[in-house]
Design a protein around this motif. Sequence first.
Motif, short mmCIF file in Angstrom:
data_model
loop_
_atom_site.label_atom_id
_atom_site.label_comp_id
_atom_site.label_asym_id
_atom_site.label_seq_id
_atom_site.Cartn_x
_atom_site.Cartn_y
_atom_site.Cartn_z
N ILE A 286 0.83 -1.20 0.00
CA ILE A 286 0.00 0.00 0.00
C ILE A 286 0.87 1.25 0.00
N ALA A 287 1.98 1.20 0.73
CA ALA A 287 2.88 2.35 0.82
C ALA A 287 3.87 2.41 -0.34
N GLY A 288 3.62 1.62 -1.39
CA GLY A 288 4.45 1.70 -2.58
C GLY A 288 5.69 0.84 -2.56
N MET B 186 0.21 6.53 4.24
CA MET B 186 0.66 5.34 3.51
C MET B 186 0.01 5.26 2.15
N TYR B 187 -1.30 5.51 2.10
CA TYR B 187 -2.00 5.51 0.81
C TYR B 187 -1.47 6.64 -0.09
N LEU C 99 -0.21 -3.45 -6.99
CA LEU C 99 1.23 -3.59 -6.78
C LEU C 99 1.96 -2.25 -6.91
N SER C 100 1.33 -1.31 -7.59
CA SER C 100 1.92 0.02 -7.70
C SER C 100 1.74 0.84 -6.43
N GLY C 101 0.88 0.35 -5.52
CA GLY C 101 0.67 1.03 -4.24
C GLY C 101 -0.51 1.97 -4.25
N GLY C 102 -0.93 2.36 -3.05
CA GLY C 102 -1.95 3.39 -2.91
C GLY C 102 -3.37 2.95 -3.04
N LYS D 114 7.24 5.60 5.23
CA LYS D 114 7.78 4.38 4.62
C LYS D 114 8.34 3.44 5.70
N VAL D 115 9.09 4.00 6.64
CA VAL D 115 9.65 3.20 7.74
C VAL D 115 8.52 2.60 8.57
N ALA D 116 7.49 3.40 8.84
CA ALA D 116 6.36 2.91 9.65
C ALA D 116 5.63 1.78 8.95
#
Length: 342
Positions: free
Chosen positions: A77-79, A215-216, A283-286, A236-238
């Motif tokens: 989700i976060a890319g 994240m989204y 898979l691209s995220g978001g 990203k770290v989270a």
Amino acid sequence: MTAVATTPATSGGGNSTAVRRFIRRNGWNLTLLGVLGLMFVFTKIIQPNYSMAGVSILVLAALPYAFATAGQTMAIIAGGIDLSMAAMMTLMGVTAAALMDGQGEAFGIVAVVAILLMGLGVGAINGLSVVITRVPDIVVTLAFFFIWEGAALTVMEAPGGGAATWLKELIIGTAGADFIPDDITKFLPKAFILLVVALGIVWIPLRRSKLGLSMYAIGSDKRAAHRSGVAVNRTKVASYALAGLFAAMGGLIITMNTGIGNPTQGPYLMASVAAAVLGGVALSGGRGGLFGPIIAVFILRLARQDLTFLSVDPNVAQVVEGLIMVIVVLVGATVALRGRRS
């Protein structure tokens, strides 16, 4: 002056609009639920004796896959993507077994808390490495796959250790069996309750929180998110820390189920990616959530169970299962690539 009377919308019309909106927003999840229902019907046809005992076995088998998929979903989700998921689960599982080996029942609580914190830390290390090196997530997490795999073998070279009895009892059997008459028992597996509670505690508050929305945002467009004031690196770290947390839960489940730690990795990596994509996570995220991927886990596990009922050779069944996962991931990757180009 003539007053024009206005007719308020009927409650029935409002309800139907709300229903249509709900169906439109959750169409894919509802489709997956329908597929799962049809698969249960098919299972009952090929195995007439299939009952809640079979469902309990299914849920127990799906549990580690569900947590692996939940963790993978956080990263995607976060890319990003976390190729170290299976290795992290193995590391957490053997560490938990080593901690609880020879200890009293009460120490199990300390071990669980320690493993969950360890999962957050290990996942955060993955995320920090991605942010600091600026190397693609797939490369960094692949490197950490070997690091965490080696760490697991360092903790435990061969199956061993132990688990608190009360932990094993959390996922074995059904809820209410002690106070509900025999003809009504075996209706709700403990493993399913644990899954819903564990995922709900993390996902429900996260989804609408600032962190969840961030994240989204970075998964959809990292540059636009940065310009909007989103702390991209911190988010990203989270996201990877949350992936590590779910990996810790999955590792604990493996130890709870077997009663020992095993440094041999299970097939959770490809399965987690396939279930996430099949569940509607881009898979691209978001884009995507957690409900769809968890349904997808049960679809994939039930498909494997049906192959067993059909007396398909285990090696052939593994090939079929692998082909399904590869096709799902390839389709998801193709869709993600086209989305980025557009």
